[in-house]
Design a protein around this motif. Structure first.
Motif, PDB file in Angstrom:
ATOM      1  N   ILE A  26       9.781  28.164  -5.223  1.00 58.88           N
ATOM      2  CA  ILE A  26       9.708  28.626  -6.615  1.00 58.88           C
ATOM      3  C   ILE A  26      11.003  29.298  -7.061  1.00 58.88           C
ATOM      4  N   PRO A  27      11.470  30.357  -6.373  1.00 63.52           N
ATOM      5  CA  PRO A  27      12.738  30.957  -6.833  1.00 63.52           C
ATOM      6  C   PRO A  27      13.945  30.059  -6.603  1.00 63.52           C
ATOM      7  N   SER A  28      13.862  29.142  -5.630  1.00 64.58           N
ATOM      8  CA  SER A  28      15.002  28.279  -5.322  1.00 64.58           C
ATOM      9  C   SER A  28      15.440  27.465  -6.528  1.00 64.58           C
ATOM     10  N   PHE A  29      14.461  26.964  -7.289  1.00 60.37           N
ATOM     11  CA  PHE A  29      14.779  26.102  -8.427  1.00 60.37           C
ATOM     12  C   PHE A  29      15.055  26.885  -9.708  1.00 60.37           C
ATOM     13  N   LEU A  30      14.912  28.188  -9.642  1.00 62.69           N
ATOM     14  CA  LEU A  30      15.175  29.016 -10.818  1.00 62.69           C
ATOM     15  C   LEU A  30      16.524  29.708 -10.758  1.00 62.69           C
ATOM     16  N   ILE A  31      17.163  29.665  -9.592  1.00 63.22           N
ATOM     17  CA  ILE A  31      18.429  30.371  -9.372  1.00 63.22           C
ATOM     18  C   ILE A  31      19.593  29.401  -9.550  1.00 63.22           C
ATOM     19  N   SER A  32      20.618  29.834 -10.254  1.00 61.72           N
ATOM     20  CA  SER A  32      21.777  28.976 -10.500  1.00 61.72           C
ATOM     21  C   SER A  32      22.916  29.218  -9.513  1.00 61.72           C
ATOM     22  N   SER A  33      22.784  30.227  -8.667  1.00 63.97           N
ATOM     23  CA  SER A  33      23.811  30.520  -7.668  1.00 63.97           C
ATOM     24  C   SER A  33      23.461  29.830  -6.353  1.00 63.97           C
TER      25      SER A  33
END
Length: 508
Positions: A371-378
């Motif tokens: 879930i957070p992996s695909f929301l983070i741009s870094s």
């Protein structure tokens, strides 16, 4: 006089034996077992490398053949969908013929189809070659599953499946890294031909060095075996009879078999309809197969478009995106090695359904980490989360695969894997075009001023945004896989008891 220093080749050989060969022999239990694990892992690796190559060379294919994401997805779908239709007949062959020869024939024909695919001059020609590939590769799953059950003791199958399935993940890494870079340096055609050459080599090696074991778990390779002459003679007990930890716990807890499902005749010559009906009547098997299919559905969609996502989201070139994808994929390898061993350890500690527990936990861990992996741009922040998620999605497989053998009569292993492959390939075939369609729905090509201002970079970023949203939406089936396995905790012990009773009743 000073003694002459060792030659560089001697030093290299000593290093290999001490730091590479020695630990590997210790992990699997001897040279003969290492050879078997390696070759079975290579079979899975070849198929996985092929499917990953389609994703790795997606950009060159799109440019050369003037196609888009949906067409790329259909290339993977073509092979998997055909595989779903023909895998059951190969399951019958795996239960009734020499499985090693079946592997040799299928890999050789697969390599020929890869050569033809490399010569494709149109999308239609390439698509037809993928249809041929699917028909041929369908033999590998039932044969590998059945051979593993006969080569290795039931109490260690989770660990062994971890090593063998590691080959599948290494194949994905090979497809991304090697095939992707070959395509960048030469062409996408060269990527196909490299895989074809490796396939011909593997077929020859299996023909020469992979022995056919006795069936029913009686061809077990003992630890320390140095040649195929040390394989079991075929006079031991059946596969399910030789799970002392499970049998002891089942007796202690008074687990009774399902009388209606206990076999009283050898199922080797069951008709296809009889076999399928019996296999699907086992509650745990249905649970494991559906959960596994949902996991592979997500993995296939992710694998197909991971390179496109990496390049667009993080602004990477082809080679760098390949390296990053491989680094993240190492998490899946770590997962299969740890999870398979963990399920076996839980069984030894008295948790009969330890393998099912590990599978459920692994899928749920993957869903949460993605879930957070695909929301983070870094990329620096996202990469560790991708690594953990990959460990979860890969780690579920060895535990679930070993559990499937636990609840099935040994002479139905090939057909049971065929049934499972029909369902798995059906889900895998659906994933690429569905992921591609949903991604275009969320973030299709950039138009108007954005396209003029940003050009190809803006278009890639838009496509990556659509894929990121797609990966998030499709997490629902992955989480469902973990929840489905939680149900299996209740039915698994009784189905293991049923398999043991069936082996006893049909022992030769």
């Amino acid at each position: 006089m000073p003694q002459p220093s060792a030659a560089p080749s001697d030093a290299l050989r000593d290093w290999f034996r001490r730091d590479i060969e020695g630990p590997l022999l210790g992990m699997v239990g001897g040279p003969e077992r290492l050879k078997i694990v390696f070759l079975l892992a290579c079979v899975l690796a070849l198929d996985a490398a092929d499917k990953a190559t389609v994703g790795a060379v997606a950009a060159p294919l799109e440019q050369a053949l003037h196609i888009g994401n949906v067409q790329i997805g259909l290339l993977v779908t073509a092979s998997t969908l055909i595989g779903a239709f023909v895998t059951l007949p190969f399951g019958i062959l795996a239960d009734r013929t020499r499985r090693t020869r079946l592997l040799v024939a299928s890999i050789g024909l697969w390599s020929l189809a890869m050569v033809v695919g490399g010569f494709a001059t149109s999308y239609l020609m390439l698509l037809l070659s993928r249809l041929a590939l699917g028909a041929i590769v369908a033999a590998s799953g039932p044969a590998v599953m059945s051979l593993t059950g006969d080569y290795f003791h039931p109490g260690e199958r989770g660990r062994i499946f971890g090593y063998i399935l590691g080959g599948e993940l290494i194949g994905v890494a090979f497809g991304f890294l090697i095939s992707g870079n070959v395509a960048a340096l030469l062409s996408w055609r060269a990527s196909f031909w490299v895989l074809a050459l490796l396939g011909f080599v593997l077929a020859a090696v299996i023909w020469r060095w992979l022995p056919e074991p006795a069936r029913g778990g009686r061809g077990e390779v003992p630890e320390g075996a140095t040649s195929d002459e040390d394989l079991g003679s075929g006079e031991g007990g059946s596969g399910s009879e030789r799970v002392p930890e499970v049998e002891r716990r089942i007796e202690q807890h008074g687990v009774e078999p399902r009388d209606a499902l206990v076999l009283h005749e050898d199922p080797t010559n069951f008709s296809l309809w009889q076999s399928v009906r019996y296999i699907l009547s086992i509650p745990t098997y249905r649970t494991l197969v559906i959960a596994s299919a949902l996991g592979y559905f997500y993995f296939t969609g992710l694998r197909t478009f991971a390179m496109v996502f990496m390049r667009g989201r993080f602004g990477l070139d082809q080679s760098t995106a390949s390296l990053v994808s491989v680094a993240v994929g190492l998490g899946a390898i770590v997962g299969v090695l740890l999870a398979g061993r963990g399920g076996d350890r839980l069984i030894r500690r008295g948790r009969i359904n330890g393998r099912v527990m590990v599978g459920a936990a692994a899928y749920l861990l993957a869903a949460v980490a993605f879930i957070p992996s695909f929301l983070i741009s870094s990329l620096v922040i996202a990469a560790p989360l991708f690594f953990i998620a990959a460990a979860g999605i890969g780690g579920a497989n060895p535990a679930v695969d070993a559990a499937r053998l636990d609840v099935m009569h040994s002479r139905l292993w090939g057909r049971a894997e065929g049934v499972r492959s029909v369902i798995r390939y059906g889900f895998e075939a659906l994933a690429p075009p569905l992921f591609g369609y949903v991604s275009s729905f969320f973030g299709g090509p950039v138009h108007g001023g954005a396209a003029a201002a940003g050009g190809a970079a803006a278009e890639a970023a838009s496509a990556a945004a659509g894929l990121g949203d797609t990966f998030l939406v499709m997490l629902l089936p992955l989480a469902l896989a973990g929840l489905i396995l939680l149900r299996g905790l209740r039915v698994y012990p009784r189905d293991v008891a049923t398999a043991i009773a069936s082996e006893d009743a049909t022992a030769r």
